[in-house]
Design a protein around this motif. Structure first.
Motif, PDB file in Angstrom:
ATOM      1  N   SER A  50      49.997  54.073  39.850  1.00 22.26           N
ATOM      2  CA  SER A  50      49.462  52.743  40.143  1.00 22.26           C
ATOM      3  C   SER A  50      50.548  51.705  39.893  1.00 22.26           C
ATOM      4  O   SER A  50      51.345  51.848  38.971  1.00 22.26           O
ATOM      5  N   TYR A  51      50.620  50.705  40.759  1.00 19.64           N
ATOM      6  CA  TYR A  51      51.563  49.598  40.558  1.00 19.64           C
ATOM      7  C   TYR A  51      51.000  48.666  39.496  1.00 19.64           C
ATOM      8  O   TYR A  51      51.743  48.087  38.713  1.00 19.64           O
ATOM      9  N   ASN A  52      49.677  48.515  39.549  1.00 18.59           N
ATOM     10  CA  ASN A  52      48.978  47.639  38.604  1.00 18.59           C
ATOM     11  C   ASN A  52      47.869  48.438  37.946  1.00 18.59           C
ATOM     12  O   ASN A  52      47.235  49.264  38.607  1.00 18.59           O
ATOM     13  N   PRO A  53      47.614  48.175  36.684  1.00 20.36           N
ATOM     14  CA  PRO A  53      46.618  48.978  35.967  1.00 20.36           C
ATOM     15  C   PRO A  53      45.217  48.928  36.590  1.00 20.36           C
ATOM     16  O   PRO A  53      44.433  49.835  36.407  1.00 20.36           O
ATOM     17  N   ASP A  54      44.936  47.871  37.332  1.00 21.10           N
ATOM     18  CA  ASP A  54      43.568  47.749  37.868  1.00 21.10           C
ATOM     19  C   ASP A  54      43.354  48.513  39.175  1.00 21.10           C
ATOM     20  O   ASP A  54      42.249  48.518  39.718  1.00 21.10           O
ATOM     21  N   ARG A  55      44.409  49.174  39.687  1.00 19.26           N
ATOM     22  CA  ARG A  55      44.200  49.851  40.969  1.00 19.26           C
ATOM     23  C   ARG A  55      45.059  51.109  41.091  1.00 19.26           C
ATOM     24  O   ARG A  55      46.278  51.047  41.004  1.00 19.26           O
ATOM     25  N   ASN A  56      44.392  52.251  41.278  1.00 24.96           N
ATOM     26  CA  ASN A  56      45.124  53.502  41.459  1.00 24.96           C
ATOM     27  C   ASN A  56      45.533  53.663  42.913  1.00 24.96           C
ATOM     28  O   ASN A  56      44.716  53.496  43.810  1.00 24.96           O
ATOM     29  N   SER A  74      47.893  53.403  57.458  1.00 24.98           N
ATOM     30  CA  SER A  74      48.615  52.411  56.686  1.00 24.98           C
ATOM     31  C   SER A  74      47.856  52.136  55.384  1.00 24.98           C
ATOM     32  O   SER A  74      46.634  52.056  55.381  1.00 24.98           O
ATOM     33  N   GLY A  75      48.606  52.073  54.284  1.00 26.11           N
ATOM     34  CA  GLY A  75      47.977  51.818  52.995  1.00 26.11           C
ATOM     35  C   GLY A  75      47.578  53.083  52.246  1.00 26.11           C
ATOM     36  O   GLY A  75      47.119  53.025  51.107  1.00 26.11           O
ATOM     37  N   ALA A  76      47.764  54.243  52.873  1.00 22.12           N
ATOM     38  CA  ALA A  76      47.346  55.508  52.251  1.00 22.12           C
ATOM     39  C   ALA A  76      48.198  55.871  51.029  1.00 22.12           C
ATOM     40  O   ALA A  76      47.748  56.600  50.151  1.00 22.12           O
ATOM     41  N   LYS A 113      51.855  56.508  51.551  1.00 21.24           N
ATOM     42  CA  LYS A 113      52.984  57.313  52.023  1.00 21.24           C
ATOM     43  C   LYS A 113      54.328  56.785  51.522  1.00 21.24           C
ATOM     44  O   LYS A 113      55.149  57.543  51.012  1.00 21.24           O
ATOM     45  N   SER A 114      54.552  55.495  51.659  1.00 25.83           N
ATOM     46  CA  SER A 114      55.833  54.938  51.195  1.00 25.83           C
ATOM     47  C   SER A 114      55.952  55.057  49.694  1.00 25.83           C
ATOM     48  O   SER A 114      57.051  55.260  49.163  1.00 25.83           O
ATOM     49  N   THR A 115      54.829  54.937  49.023  1.00 18.98           N
ATOM     50  CA  THR A 115      54.840  55.070  47.567  1.00 18.98           C
ATOM     51  C   THR A 115      55.376  56.456  47.174  1.00 18.98           C
ATOM     52  O   THR A 115      56.178  56.570  46.241  1.00 18.98           O
ATOM     53  N   THR A 132      57.590  58.255  48.705  1.00 17.33           N
ATOM     54  CA  THR A 132      59.049  58.327  48.817  1.00 17.33           C
ATOM     55  C   THR A 132      59.716  57.505  47.719  1.00 17.33           C
ATOM     56  O   THR A 132      60.746  57.898  47.197  1.00 17.33           O
ATOM     57  N   ARG A 133      59.104  56.386  47.366  1.00 13.99           N
ATOM     58  CA  ARG A 133      59.692  55.587  46.273  1.00 13.99           C
ATOM     59  C   ARG A 133      59.691  56.377  44.972  1.00 13.99           C
ATOM     60  O   ARG A 133      60.631  56.288  44.185  1.00 13.99           O
ATOM     61  N   LEU A 134      58.642  57.142  44.757  1.00 14.01           N
ATOM     62  CA  LEU A 134      58.574  57.948  43.536  1.00 14.01           C
ATOM     63  C   LEU A 134      59.661  59.022  43.539  1.00 14.01           C
ATOM     64  O   LEU A 134      60.231  59.345  42.495  1.00 14.01           O
ATOM     65  N   PHE A 185      62.220  54.990  41.997  1.00 14.21           N
ATOM     66  CA  PHE A 185      62.133  53.529  41.926  1.00 14.21           C
ATOM     67  C   PHE A 185      61.034  53.190  40.936  1.00 14.21           C
ATOM     68  O   PHE A 185      61.050  52.157  40.292  1.00 14.21           O
ATOM     69  N   TYR A 186      60.060  54.094  40.868  1.00 16.13           N
ATOM     70  CA  TYR A 186      59.000  54.035  39.857  1.00 16.13           C
ATOM     71  C   TYR A 186      58.812  55.444  39.341  1.00 16.13           C
ATOM     72  O   TYR A 186      59.111  56.402  40.042  1.00 16.13           O
ATOM     73  N   ASP A 187      58.308  55.563  38.123  1.00 18.75           N
ATOM     74  CA  ASP A 187      57.955  56.885  37.613  1.00 18.75           C
ATOM     75  C   ASP A 187      56.452  57.102  37.757  1.00 18.75           C
ATOM     76  O   ASP A 187      55.675  56.144  37.739  1.00 18.75           O
TER      77      ASP A 187
HETATM   78  P1  ADP Z   1      51.606  53.513  53.334  1.00 20.29           P
HETATM   79  O1  ADP Z   1      53.064  53.776  53.280  1.00 20.29           O
HETATM   80  O2  ADP Z   1      50.787  54.747  53.534  1.00 20.29           O
HETATM   81  O3  ADP Z   1      51.246  52.442  54.311  1.00 20.29           O
HETATM   82  P2  ADP Z   1      52.018  52.321  50.744  1.00 20.29           P
HETATM   83  O4  ADP Z   1      52.510  53.396  49.848  1.00 20.29           O
HETATM   84  O5  ADP Z   1      52.989  51.369  51.298  1.00 20.29           O
HETATM   85  O6  ADP Z   1      51.150  52.973  51.907  1.00 20.29           O
HETATM   86  O7  ADP Z   1      50.912  51.486  50.005  1.00 20.29           O
HETATM   87  C1  ADP Z   1      49.795  52.059  49.361  1.00 20.29           C
HETATM   88  C2  ADP Z   1      49.021  50.950  48.679  1.00 20.29           C
HETATM   89  O8  ADP Z   1      49.825  50.438  47.620  1.00 20.29           O
HETATM   90  C3  ADP Z   1      48.679  49.790  49.574  1.00 20.29           C
HETATM   91  O9  ADP Z   1      47.374  49.374  49.273  1.00 20.29           O
HETATM   92  C4  ADP Z   1      49.677  48.735  49.193  1.00 20.29           C
HETATM   93  O10 ADP Z   1      49.124  47.473  49.364  1.00 20.29           O
HETATM   94  C5  ADP Z   1      49.937  49.030  47.734  1.00 20.29           C
HETATM   95  N1  ADP Z   1      51.318  48.647  47.339  1.00 20.29           N
HETATM   96  C6  ADP Z   1      52.452  49.055  47.947  1.00 20.29           C
HETATM   97  N2  ADP Z   1      53.521  48.567  47.325  1.00 20.29           N
HETATM   98  C7  ADP Z   1      53.067  47.827  46.294  1.00 20.29           C
HETATM   99  C8  ADP Z   1      53.690  47.078  45.255  1.00 20.29           C
HETATM  100  N3  ADP Z   1      55.023  46.973  45.175  1.00 20.29           N
HETATM  101  N4  ADP Z   1      52.890  46.442  44.370  1.00 20.29           N
HETATM  102  C9  ADP Z   1      51.545  46.557  44.452  1.00 20.29           C
HETATM  103  N5  ADP Z   1      50.904  47.252  45.398  1.00 20.29           N
HETATM  104  C10 ADP Z   1      51.643  47.887  46.307  1.00 20.29           C
END
Ligand code: ADP
Length: 229
Positions: free
Chosen positions: A12-18, A39-41, A43-45, A47-49, A53-55
């Motif tokens: 989770s980026y923020n504690p209030d949302r997984n 979109s929003g699933a 996926k990019s997260t 690759t960042r992990l 970029f985040y643990d």
């Molecule tokens: P996808 O690549 O599948 O479109 P993301 O990994 O970009 O999905 O995003 C997943 C969720 O995390 C989305 O709801 C997005 O709004 C949220 N999110 C992405 N990056 C951040 C960030 N840096 N801070 C907070 N929320 C984020």
């Protein structure tokens, strides 16, 4: 052991949302796995992990059996190559762009990588907008051609793991098909993770993971998943 393994990964980026809620999958060495999802699933997260970029907040990610928390970001950057969604070119020759970060690259190697990515025709060209003292202008590269520059750059680097992030690439259908063919050609025999929006674009993956709302909703081969749609 798998080349890449996600084991019950939470994030989770923020504690209030997984964002990732227990994601598990693996990419065997030399195989291609695609992560597909809206979109929003998350996926990019993913690759960042992988680049730390985040643990992860829970679970673990391993590369060749090693927990990446024990690996520096620098070595991860050496082991993983990524073709990003959008390629931003430096204001220099295509050859320079391909070899950026690899100052020792021989011209032969650059030509070879360019050839594999089918841009050998213009390695000496300059990108659009390039300005010199005499006002000379560069070559206008299409989105697909820019992506090929990234592919060539990755080929020159020869990383252990390749990631193709094609999720939101703004390519027309023909260019998309073209790039997919190039990806197929270069990924053969490499450990490859493809990130994509649509199932239709990843027909050649050994396995497809469908990610929805931070969870693996389905997994299988292209035909099996299409049949379920
Ligand atoms: P996808 O690549 O599948 O479109 P993301 O990994 O970009 O999905 O995003 C997943 C969720 O995390 C989305 O709801 C997005 O709004 C949220 N999110 C992405 N990056 C951040 C960030 N840096 N801070 C907070 N929320 C984020």
């Amino acid at each position: 052991d798998a080349a890449i393994r996600f084991e019950d990964v939470h994030f989770s980026y923020n504690p209030d949302r997984n964002i990732l809620k227990g994601v598990s999958f693996e990419v065997p060495a030399g195989k291609t796995v695609a992560v597909v999802g809206p979109s929003g699933a998350g996926k990019s997260t993913l690759t960042r992990l992988m680049f730390r970029f985040y643990d992860v907040s829970g679970g673990r990610i391993t590369i060749d059996g090693q927990d990446i928390r024990d690996v520096t970001q620098n070595s991860l950057r050496q082991e993983i190559g990524i073709v990003p969604q959008d390629t931003v070119l430096f204001n220099d020759t295509i050859a320079y762009n391909i070899s950026y970060g690899r100052p020792g690259a021989e011209h032969d190697e650059i030509e070879k990588a360019a050839k594999l990515a089918s841009i050998d025709g213009f390695v000496r060209a300059l990108p659009d907008g390039f300005k010199t003292m005499v006002g000379e202008r560069g070559l206008k590269l299409s989105g697909g051609e820019k992506q090929r520059v990234s592919i060539a750059r990755m080929l020159l680097k020869r990383p252990k793991i390749m990631i193709f992030d094609e999720a939101t690439s703004a390519l027309d259908t023909r260019t998309e098909k073209d790039i997919q063919q190039a990806l197929r050609d270069v990924s053969r025999g490499h450990t490859t993770l493809v990130i994509a929006h649509r199932l239709s674009t990843v027909i050649d993956a050994d396995e497809i993971i469908v990610l929805r709302d931070g969870q693996v909703a389905e997994r299988g081969r292209h035909q099996e998943l299409l049949a379920q749609e």
